[in-house]
Structure formats: C-alpha cells, structure tokens
Design a protein around this motif. Structure first.
Motif, short mmCIF file in Angstrom:
data_model
loop_
_atom_site.label_atom_id
_atom_site.label_comp_id
_atom_site.label_asym_id
_atom_site.label_seq_id
_atom_site.Cartn_x
_atom_site.Cartn_y
_atom_site.Cartn_z
N LYS A 43 0.87 1.02 -12.96
CA LYS A 43 1.54 -0.22 -12.51
C LYS A 43 1.04 -0.64 -11.14
N GLU A 44 0.91 0.33 -10.25
CA GLU A 44 0.46 0.04 -8.90
C GLU A 44 -0.98 -0.50 -8.91
N LEU A 67 -5.51 -4.42 -8.32
CA LEU A 67 -6.89 -4.74 -8.74
C LEU A 67 -6.96 -6.06 -9.51
N LYS A 68 -8.14 -6.67 -9.48
CA LYS A 68 -8.39 -7.85 -10.32
C LYS A 68 -8.24 -7.44 -11.79
N LYS A 74 -11.24 -0.52 -4.62
CA LYS A 74 -12.20 -1.59 -4.92
C LYS A 74 -11.63 -2.98 -4.61
N TYR A 75 -10.33 -3.09 -4.40
CA TYR A 75 -9.76 -4.41 -4.10
C TYR A 75 -10.06 -4.85 -2.67
N MET A 76 -10.56 -3.93 -1.84
CA MET A 76 -10.76 -4.25 -0.42
C MET A 76 -12.08 -4.97 -0.18
N SER A 77 -12.07 -5.86 0.80
CA SER A 77 -13.32 -6.50 1.20
C SER A 77 -14.11 -5.53 2.07
N LYS A 78 -15.38 -5.86 2.34
CA LYS A 78 -16.21 -5.03 3.23
C LYS A 78 -15.48 -4.75 4.55
N GLU A 79 -14.96 -5.83 5.14
CA GLU A 79 -14.30 -5.69 6.45
C GLU A 79 -13.11 -4.74 6.35
N GLU A 80 -12.34 -4.92 5.28
CA GLU A 80 -11.17 -4.05 5.10
C GLU A 80 -11.59 -2.58 4.92
#
Ligand code: DGI
Ligand code: FE
Ligand code: FE
Length: 405
Positions: A225-226, A231-232, A271-277
C-alpha cells in the motif's frame, strides 16, 4: 561387491551418519556403503523436512572425498513413503550379483519384528546392527547381551543373518541441528554450531540456502500500500512483477521465498525521488556516494533504496538489504539473493522487449549465473551505444562472471 545400505531421512546428514558408514565399511570389509536418503519420508508431526533436492545435495557434499561412500538415488523419485523391504526387493532384482548388508541401529533391532515384512528384508540382505559401546549407563556387555537375545528370537521367528557392528555414537541428531538453527537468529553462532557436526561444504550449503530457519513474516500488505502511494503506476506494476518473478526464482533455486518477495517489492522503493532528492537524502543520512554515482545519479536509487528499506520499512535482513543495494550494477561474486533480484529486475513480465529477453528468461531458470552475465553484456552494450558513462562496478561484475563461466 559387498554393499552396505544406510537409509534414513538425512534431514540433514551429520557426522554421526558418516561415522556409522565408515565404521560399517571397515568392520564388515564392505566395498561400498550407499547412503540412501528416502525420497518422501514418513510424516512426523511438527518436523520440517527439507525438499529432497537439499537433503540429497547435503549428502553429496558430505560424501565428497570419502572413498567408497556414495549417495544412492534409488529412492529419490518416490513420491510416497515406501517400506525398506520394497527398496531391498528392488535392489536384489537390479543388482543380482551384489551382496547387501542392510544397516540399522540398535533401537531398530529391538522392534525389528514390527517393521513391515521383516522376513522379506532378511531374505534380501544381511542385517548389520550398530551396537553401542556404552549406552544410557548400559555397558558393552549389557548391550551385546540384549542384542544377541533379540537376534536369537528373530532367527527363530523369521530367520536371517545378523552381524553386530560395535561403535561409539556421536552425541548429535538431525533434530538437534534443526532445533538449534530455528532457535538461533545469529548466523555466526549457527555456523559455529553446524560446523561441529557437518563438513564445511555442507555447512556452507545449509547457511547460504537459509535451511531450517524460521521464516520471517513481513507485512506485505502494508508495504504494498505504501509503495503504491509513493511510486508511479508503471513503476508500481514493475515492482510487483519483480516481486513475483523473484519468488518464482527463489522456488527454483531453493532459497527463502520471503526474502526474495520483500527484496523484490522494495528494490526500487527510492525510485520516486528526483536526482536532487537522492543527493539530498544521501547527504542527510551520511550515505557516501561513489564517483560513478555522482556522475550517473540514476544509480543512486539502489543504495538509497537499501537504506530506506531499513530505515522506513524496518527490514533488517542483510541478504535483503544487500540485494537491493547492488540491484542496478550487480557486484562481483553475488550471492543467490543478489543474483535473483538482479535478474528479476531485468526479466519481469512487464519489461519492454530487449534483445535476447526470451533467452535470458529461460536461462534464469536453468543457469542463473549465465543469465546474470547475459544481462550485464546487454546493459554494457546499451550503455556504450548511448554513450553513457559505465560504472566500473558494472564492468567488474561482467569481468567476474565471464571468468566464472
Ligand atoms: O530501476 P530499474 O529501471 O528497474 O532498473 P535498474 O535499477 O537496473 O536501473 C536501470 C538503469 O540503470 C538503466 O537506465 C541503466 C542504468 N545503469 C545500469 N548500469 C549502469 C547504468 N547506468 C550507467 N550510467 N552506468 C552503469 O554502469
Ligand atoms: Fe532499480
Ligand atoms: Fe527495478
């Protein structure tokens, strides 16, 4: 040939069994002793009986280098429990020129007449009885006396030839080994214990396949669920695909399904994070990044993912965390969990078709290391084509697996 038959469940084989085989061979001048694990043991309440694949493999590792002591696959294919007289009838028929000694323990002798068709057993083989030198306070003389009395009454009832084999039993049983592993979470303590009663290779096999460990149950529902929230949709679908593919490979290669399931679910959790994140997360949690990860930030999600699996999802299992952390580049000499997650990521059913995908999928179930190597070759080829920077770890991993073949 004169052949001793040592049957049993061998769950798992230990030095006590091997000492019996060696002692019988020496005492009766046997040409060979056949260690004969049953394919399907009779059901005993509460016992964890390993798949025959593991039980036979451990016996094989045990018998390596032991002159004249071999594993017999006579009972391997039996899908239901069978009686000793059936096995011996089969051996008699298929090895008419050999002489068989059926090896049993002193306790078995004492209730031998309650076995199924004991008169057939003694017709097909001589009975070799391991007689304990000292037992529960009983002296050698006492043991010999009760064995001889029992043999005399058996001879009267069913006939047969019986030979006593004196031996000093090692104080170990398969039950004790299973219980110790189930009760001790610390792998080093378990290794030290099993090493005392097995050989190194058999011990390594038991450890690397997590045999006899109480399975850890994860809260898959909550974690799914989380992840679905984070995620996309396409990434979540891929995640489930990796999870189930990893479970199937765990079944094929005999490792913990639970570990593969949880590692598959969480492998792309960052994997949901951007490069910066990803950079921010790494620096906030003191995660050191390699030069390669700084140059190609899409690699970072593996290491950060392993950290999150522990920190956010509470996973402590080292195999799971390691498999997540190396899932993108691989690493030389991966363990089975690492290889399974690495390969599942590439072959799961939702993957866009890439060259040789069908072949690699097939290979994953017949030669896992070869599948790893094919994937690495494909990836490096693709990275070169697109002029992308190649992480030295990816290349080192391919070099390692090419040398291994
Ligand atoms: O996260 P996934 O997309 O499911 O798969 P993955 O974790 O294997 O990541 C795949 C990406 O990682 C793909 O774009 C190729 C890239 N990758 C793998 N090895 C290397 C690499 N990228 C670079 N630059 N260098 C590598 O050695
Ligand atoms: Fe990934
Ligand atoms: Fe992935």
């Amino acid at each position: 040939m004169k052949i001793g038959i040592l049957g049993g469940t061998f769950n798992p084989m230990h030095i006590g069994h091997m000492e019996m085989a060696i002692q019988a061979k020496k005492h009766l001048s046997l040409d060979e002793v056949w260690i004969m694990p049953c394919g399907t043991p009779p059901h005993k309440e509460g016992d964890v009986v390993l798949s025959r694949i593991h039980r036979f493999k451990i016996c094989e590792l045990f018998c390596e280098g032991e002159e004249g002591i071999v594993v017999s696959y006579e009972e391997y294919d039996r899908l239901t429990p069978n009686y000793s007289y059936q096995t011996l009838a089969y051996l008699r028929e298929n090895h008419p020129h050999d002489e068989f000694v059926f090896l049993i323990g002193q306790d078995s002798l004492l209730y031998f007449d309650s076995w199924r068709s004991p008169q057939k057993i003694v017709e097909y083989a001589t009975i070799g009885v391991f007689m304990r030198n000292s037992h529960k306070g009983g002296t050698t003389d006492y043991n010999q006396k009760i064995c001889l009395e029992k043999i005399a009454s058996l001879k009267e009832m069913i006939g047969g030839d019986y030979i006593l084999i004196p031996y000093e039993p090692t104080d170990i049983s398969s039950t004790q080994i299973r219980a110790y592993i189930a009760d001790h979470p610390d792998p080093e303590a378990v290794r030290e214990y099993i090493l005392k009663y097995t050989k190194k290779k058999a011990c390594d096999y038991i450890m690397s396949h997590d045999l006899y460990k109480t399975p850890v149950k994860y809260d898959y529902n909550t974690i799914e669920k989380e992840l679905k929230k984070q995620l996309k949709p396409s990434r979540y679908t891929h995640t489930l695909g990796v999870c189930y593919t990893a479970c199937a490979l765990a079944m094929r290669w005999g490792v913990s399904v639970d570990k593969c399931r949880i590692a598959g679910l969480l492998h792309d959790c960052a994997k949901y994070m951007s490069k910066e994140e990803l950079f921010d997360y790494a620096s906030a949690h003191d995660i050191t990044l390699s030069e390669a990860e700084k140059k190609a930030p899409q690699l970072i999600h593996a290491k950060v993912g392993a950290f999150m699996a522990k920190d956010t999802y509470g996973i402590t299992d080292e195999d799971v965390l390691h498999a997540i952390s190396v899932h993108t580049t691989g690493c030389p000499d991966m363990n089975l969990y690492d290889e399974i997650i690495f390969v599942s990521d590439y072959i799961e059913p939702n993957r866009e078709p890439v060259p040789h995908l069908e072949e690699i999928r097939n290979m994953a179930f017949s030669d896992l290391e070869m599948a790893v190597r094919m994937i690495l070759k494909n990836t490096i080829f693709y990275l070169k084509e697109t002029n992308a920077y190649i992480d030295p770890t990816t290349q080192e991993t391919l070099d390692y697996y090419e040398k291994e073949q």
